[in-house]
Motif scaffolding. Structure first.
Motif, PDB file in Angstrom:
ATOM      1  N   ARG A  27      32.752  28.302  46.104  1.00 54.44           N
ATOM      2  CA  ARG A  27      34.155  27.899  46.257  1.00 54.44           C
ATOM      3  C   ARG A  27      35.036  28.665  45.269  1.00 54.44           C
ATOM      4  NH1 ARG A  27      37.419  23.396  47.730  1.00 54.44           N
ATOM      5  NH2 ARG A  27      39.550  24.178  47.553  1.00 54.44           N
ATOM      6  N   THR A  28      34.569  28.807  44.035  1.00 56.25           N
ATOM      7  CA  THR A  28      35.337  29.570  43.052  1.00 56.25           C
ATOM      8  C   THR A  28      35.547  31.003  43.536  1.00 56.25           C
ATOM      9  OG1 THR A  28      34.539  28.245  41.190  1.00 56.25           O
ATOM     10  CG2 THR A  28      35.367  30.446  40.685  1.00 56.25           C
ATOM     11  N   GLU A  29      34.486  31.617  44.047  1.00 55.19           N
ATOM     12  CA  GLU A  29      34.606  32.996  44.535  1.00 55.19           C
ATOM     13  C   GLU A  29      35.536  33.079  45.735  1.00 55.19           C
ATOM     14  OE1 GLU A  29      31.867  36.665  46.256  1.00 55.19           O
ATOM     15  OE2 GLU A  29      30.903  34.944  45.293  1.00 55.19           O
ATOM     16  N   ALA A  30      35.402  32.139  46.672  1.00 59.08           N
ATOM     17  CA  ALA A  30      36.262  32.155  47.858  1.00 59.08           C
ATOM     18  C   ALA A  30      37.725  31.951  47.484  1.00 59.08           C
ATOM     19  CB  ALA A  30      35.807  31.077  48.844  1.00 59.08           C
ATOM     20  N   ASP A  31      37.992  31.034  46.573  1.00 62.26           N
ATOM     21  CA  ASP A  31      39.369  30.799  46.131  1.00 62.26           C
ATOM     22  C   ASP A  31      39.947  32.050  45.471  1.00 62.26           C
ATOM     23  OD1 ASP A  31      39.181  28.216  47.045  1.00 62.26           O
ATOM     24  OD2 ASP A  31      39.059  27.280  45.063  1.00 62.26           O
ATOM     25  N   THR A  32      39.109  32.734  44.688  1.00 57.43           N
ATOM     26  CA  THR A  32      39.587  33.930  43.995  1.00 57.43           C
ATOM     27  C   THR A  32      39.847  35.061  44.979  1.00 57.43           C
ATOM     28  OG1 THR A  32      38.238  33.261  42.097  1.00 57.43           O
ATOM     29  CG2 THR A  32      39.129  35.483  42.065  1.00 57.43           C
ATOM     30  N   ARG A  33      38.983  35.210  45.972  1.00 56.76           N
ATOM     31  CA  ARG A  33      39.196  36.268  46.974  1.00 56.76           C
ATOM     32  C   ARG A  33      40.465  36.009  47.780  1.00 56.76           C
ATOM     33  NH1 ARG A  33      35.474  39.895  46.747  1.00 56.76           N
ATOM     34  NH2 ARG A  33      33.375  39.380  45.989  1.00 56.76           N
ATOM     35  N   ARG A  34      40.731  34.749  48.088  1.00 57.58           N
ATOM     36  CA  ARG A  34      41.990  34.431  48.776  1.00 57.58           C
ATOM     37  C   ARG A  34      43.173  34.805  47.894  1.00 57.58           C
ATOM     38  NH1 ARG A  34      42.362  28.531  49.045  1.00 57.58           N
ATOM     39  NH2 ARG A  34      42.927  28.872  46.863  1.00 57.58           N
ATOM     40  N   ALA A  35      43.096  34.463  46.622  1.00 56.74           N
ATOM     41  CA  ALA A  35      44.184  34.796  45.698  1.00 56.74           C
ATOM     42  C   ALA A  35      44.405  36.305  45.637  1.00 56.74           C
ATOM     43  CB  ALA A  35      43.862  34.250  44.303  1.00 56.74           C
ATOM     44  N   GLN A  36      43.324  37.056  45.557  1.00 58.50           N
ATOM     45  CA  GLN A  36      43.445  38.514  45.489  1.00 58.50           C
ATOM     46  C   GLN A  36      44.068  39.071  46.760  1.00 58.50           C
ATOM     47  OE1 GLN A  36      39.881  40.863  45.896  1.00 58.50           O
ATOM     48  NE2 GLN A  36      40.491  42.194  44.191  1.00 58.50           N
ATOM     49  N   ARG A  37      43.622  38.578  47.920  1.00 53.92           N
ATOM     50  CA  ARG A  37      44.183  39.067  49.190  1.00 53.92           C
ATOM     51  C   ARG A  37      45.676  38.813  49.274  1.00 53.92           C
ATOM     52  NH1 ARG A  37      39.606  36.450  51.329  1.00 53.92           N
ATOM     53  NH2 ARG A  37      40.934  34.767  52.138  1.00 53.92           N
ATOM     54  N   MET A  38      46.124  37.701  48.706  1.00 54.06           N
ATOM     55  CA  MET A  38      47.529  37.323  48.812  1.00 54.06           C
ATOM     56  C   MET A  38      48.428  38.039  47.812  1.00 54.06           C
ATOM     57  SD  MET A  38      47.652  33.299  49.730  1.00 54.06           S
ATOM     58  CE  MET A  38      49.362  33.536  50.226  1.00 54.06           C
ATOM     59  N   GLY A  39      47.843  38.718  46.839  1.00 51.90           N
ATOM     60  CA  GLY A  39      48.666  39.433  45.872  1.00 51.90           C
ATOM     61  C   GLY A  39      48.697  38.826  44.487  1.00 51.90           C
ATOM     62  N   PHE A  40      47.862  37.804  44.237  1.00 50.55           N
ATOM     63  CA  PHE A  40      47.706  37.290  42.876  1.00 50.55           C
ATOM     64  C   PHE A  40      46.831  38.262  42.086  1.00 50.55           C
ATOM     65  CE2 PHE A  40      49.149  33.560  45.004  1.00 50.55           C
ATOM     66  CZ  PHE A  40      49.736  32.754  44.037  1.00 50.55           C
ATOM     67  N   GLY A  41      47.025  38.285  40.782  1.00 47.90           N
ATOM     68  CA  GLY A  41      46.259  39.188  39.950  1.00 47.90           C
ATOM     69  C   GLY A  41      45.359  38.491  38.958  1.00 47.90           C
ATOM     70  N   ALA A  42      45.340  37.143  39.004  1.00 49.57           N
ATOM     71  CA  ALA A  42      44.562  36.394  38.012  1.00 49.57           C
ATOM     72  C   ALA A  42      44.366  34.973  38.506  1.00 49.57           C
ATOM     73  CB  ALA A  42      45.266  36.392  36.656  1.00 49.57           C
ATOM     74  N   LYS A  43      43.525  34.233  37.782  1.00 49.85           N
ATOM     75  CA  LYS A  43      43.245  32.855  38.155  1.00 49.85           C
ATOM     76  C   LYS A  43      43.014  32.019  36.900  1.00 49.85           C
ATOM     77  CE  LYS A  43      39.971  30.131  40.975  1.00 49.85           C
ATOM     78  NZ  LYS A  43      41.012  29.254  41.560  1.00 49.85           N
ATOM     79  N   LEU A  44      43.463  30.786  36.950  1.00 49.40           N
ATOM     80  CA  LEU A  44      43.181  29.819  35.893  1.00 49.40           C
ATOM     81  C   LEU A  44      41.751  29.305  36.047  1.00 49.40           C
ATOM     82  CD1 LEU A  44      46.484  27.711  36.088  1.00 49.40           C
ATOM     83  CD2 LEU A  44      45.961  29.561  34.491  1.00 49.40           C
ATOM     84  N   CYS A  45      41.051  29.156  34.930  1.00 44.66           N
ATOM     85  CA  CYS A  45      39.667  28.669  34.927  1.00 44.66           C
ATOM     86  C   CYS A  45      39.570  27.449  34.025  1.00 44.66           C
ATOM     87  CB  CYS A  45      38.711  29.744  34.421  1.00 44.66           C
ATOM     88  SG  CYS A  45      38.720  31.269  35.392  1.00 44.66           S
ATOM     89  N   ILE A  46      38.648  26.545  34.360  1.00 39.62           N
ATOM     90  CA  ILE A  46      38.464  25.347  33.549  1.00 39.62           C
ATOM     91  C   ILE A  46      37.059  25.237  32.979  1.00 39.62           C
ATOM     92  CG2 ILE A  46      40.301  24.003  34.636  1.00 39.62           C
ATOM     93  CD1 ILE A  46      38.166  22.667  36.394  1.00 39.62           C
ATOM     94  N   HIS A  47      36.218  26.242  33.234  1.00 40.10           N
ATOM     95  CA  HIS A  47      34.860  26.244  32.690  1.00 40.10           C
ATOM     96  C   HIS A  47      34.431  27.693  32.467  1.00 40.10           C
ATOM     97  CE1 HIS A  47      30.508  25.650  32.317  1.00 40.10           C
ATOM     98  NE2 HIS A  47      30.765  24.367  32.087  1.00 40.10           N
TER      99      HIS A  47
END
Length: 294
Positions: free
Chosen positions: A201-221
Motif C-alpha cells: 500500500r505504501t508503494e502504491a500510494d507513492t507511485r500514485r503520488a509520483q504519477r500525479m506530479g508530487f515529489g515527496a511523501k510524508l512517512c510515519i515509520h
C-alpha cells in the motif's frame, strides 16, 4: 537548506516527546525529519515537548539540524504563540524550518515568518476546504518552500468517505500540484500511509503520488522511508533512456531527433533532465547513508 528541502523525497515524523527517536529518524535515510509538536503530543505534554526538542537539537551536528523541521500547533490553539517563540530559537540554532498545520491563508505564514526570521523555511500543510480555496495565496506567502497535503484531516473537513484507492481525492491532489507549479515551488508533498505494515500500500500510494506530479511523501515509520525513496528514485532503465535522450539532443544541437524509435524534442529533453536530477539526488543520499554506516 533551500536546496535540500526542494529535492527531499521523504519527510519522516517523530514525536517531539521522544527525543531519543530523533537520532534513529535522522539515520533512517529520510531526507527530512519532522519533530511533531501537534498531533503526536497530548495537550498536557506540549510544554515538555517544546523543551525536549530544544534540548535535543543542541546535541545534533549542523548537518542534521538542517534536515529537521518542526510541526507547530495550529493558529488559534493555546500553544501557537509559545511554539512561534521556540521556533525562532530553533531556527537561530540551524533548524530548517516549520510545518504549519491547517494552513488556510497567507496570514498565519506571514506571522510564522515574522516570528522565526528569514532563515526559517515553511511547509504549509493543507488539511481543509478553506486551505484548498486559499492555495495560491498560501503558495505565494513568504518563505514557503513546498506545499504538503494532510489528506486525512481534509476528508474529515469535507465530509468525505474515500474508498481505499482515494480516487475521490484526485482533483484535490491535482490542485496542490497546479498551485505549486503556478508559484514556482518544488513539487508538493503527499500525505501519509497509515498502515505501516502494508508495504504494498505504501508503494502504491507513492507511485500514485509520483504519477500525479508530487515529489515527496510524508512517512510515519522508518520502514516506509526506503520504499518511498525507491519509488522516487528513477530505475536504471529510466536513467539510461534519459542519458540517451540528452546525448542525442546534444548531437542534434537542440533539434528534433529520434531515440528508440520515438521522436525527441524539447519537452522530452526537459523530462530526461529531471530524471537525471532525481537520479543524482538518489545517488547522493545513498552515498551519505553508506558513509554514515561505515
Amino acid at each position: 537548506m533551500a536546496d535540500l528541502l526542494q529535492h527531499a523525497c521523504t519527510f519522516l515524523f517523530v514525536p517531539a516527546t521522544q527525543p531519543a527517536r530523533l537520532g534513529k529518524a535522522l539515520a533512517s535515510g529520510a531526507d527530512m525529519v519532522i519533530a511533531d509538536w501537534e498531533d503526536a503530543v497530548a495537550p498536557g505534554d506540549k510544554d515538555a515537548a517544546r523543551a525536549a526538542l530544544e534540548q535535543a537539537v543542541q546535541a545534533l551536528p549542523p548537518a542534521d539540524r538542517a534536515r529537521l523541521l518542526v510541526r507547530i500547533n495550529a493558529q488559534g490553539s493555546a500553544w501557537f504563540g509559545a511554539d512561534l517563540q521556540a521556533l525562532a530559537r530553533l531556527a537561530a540554532a540551524g533548524v530548517a524550518g516549520a510545518m504549519v498545520p491547517k494552513a488556510e491563508g497567507a496570514g498565519v505564514l506571514r506571522q510564522a515568518a515574522d516570528a522565526a526570521g528569514g532563515g526559517c523555511a515553511l511547509v504549509p500543510l493543507i488539511e481543509s476546504v478553506a486551505g484548498i480555496d486559499a492555495l495560491d495565496a498560501i503558495a505565494a506567502a513568504p518563505q514557503v518552500a513546498r506545499l504538503a497535503f494532510g489528506h486525512l484531516d481534509f476528508q474529515v473537513d469535507a465530509g468525505m468517505q474515500c474508498a481505499q484507492d482515494e480516487g475521490e481525492l484526485l482533483p484535490t491532489r491535482m490542485a496542490l500540484v497546479m498551485a505549486s507549479r503556478r508559484a514556482g515551488l518544488a513539487q508538493p508533498v503527499d500525505g501519509v500511509t497509515v498502515d505501516t505494515r502494508d508495504a504494498a500500500r505504501t508503494e502504491a500510494d507513492t507511485r500514485r503520488a509520483q504519477r500525479m506530479g508530487f515529489g515527496a511523501k510524508l512517512c510515519i515509520h522508518p520502514a516506509q522511508v526506503p520504499l518511498v525513496n525507491g519509488v522516487f528514485a528513477p530505475s536504471a532503465e529510466a536513467v539510461a533512456h534519459a542519458q540517451a535522450v540528452v546525448q542525442a539532443m546534444q548531437a542534434a544541437q537542440g533539434g528534433v531527433c529520434v531515440v528508440g524509435g520515438k521522436m525527441v524534442d524539447a519537452p522530452v529533453l526537459r523530462l530526461a533532465e529531471r530524471t537525471l536530477a532525481r537520479h543524482a539526488w538518489a545517488c547522493q543520499r545513498t552515498s551519505k547513508i553508506i558513509a554514515a554506516s561505515a
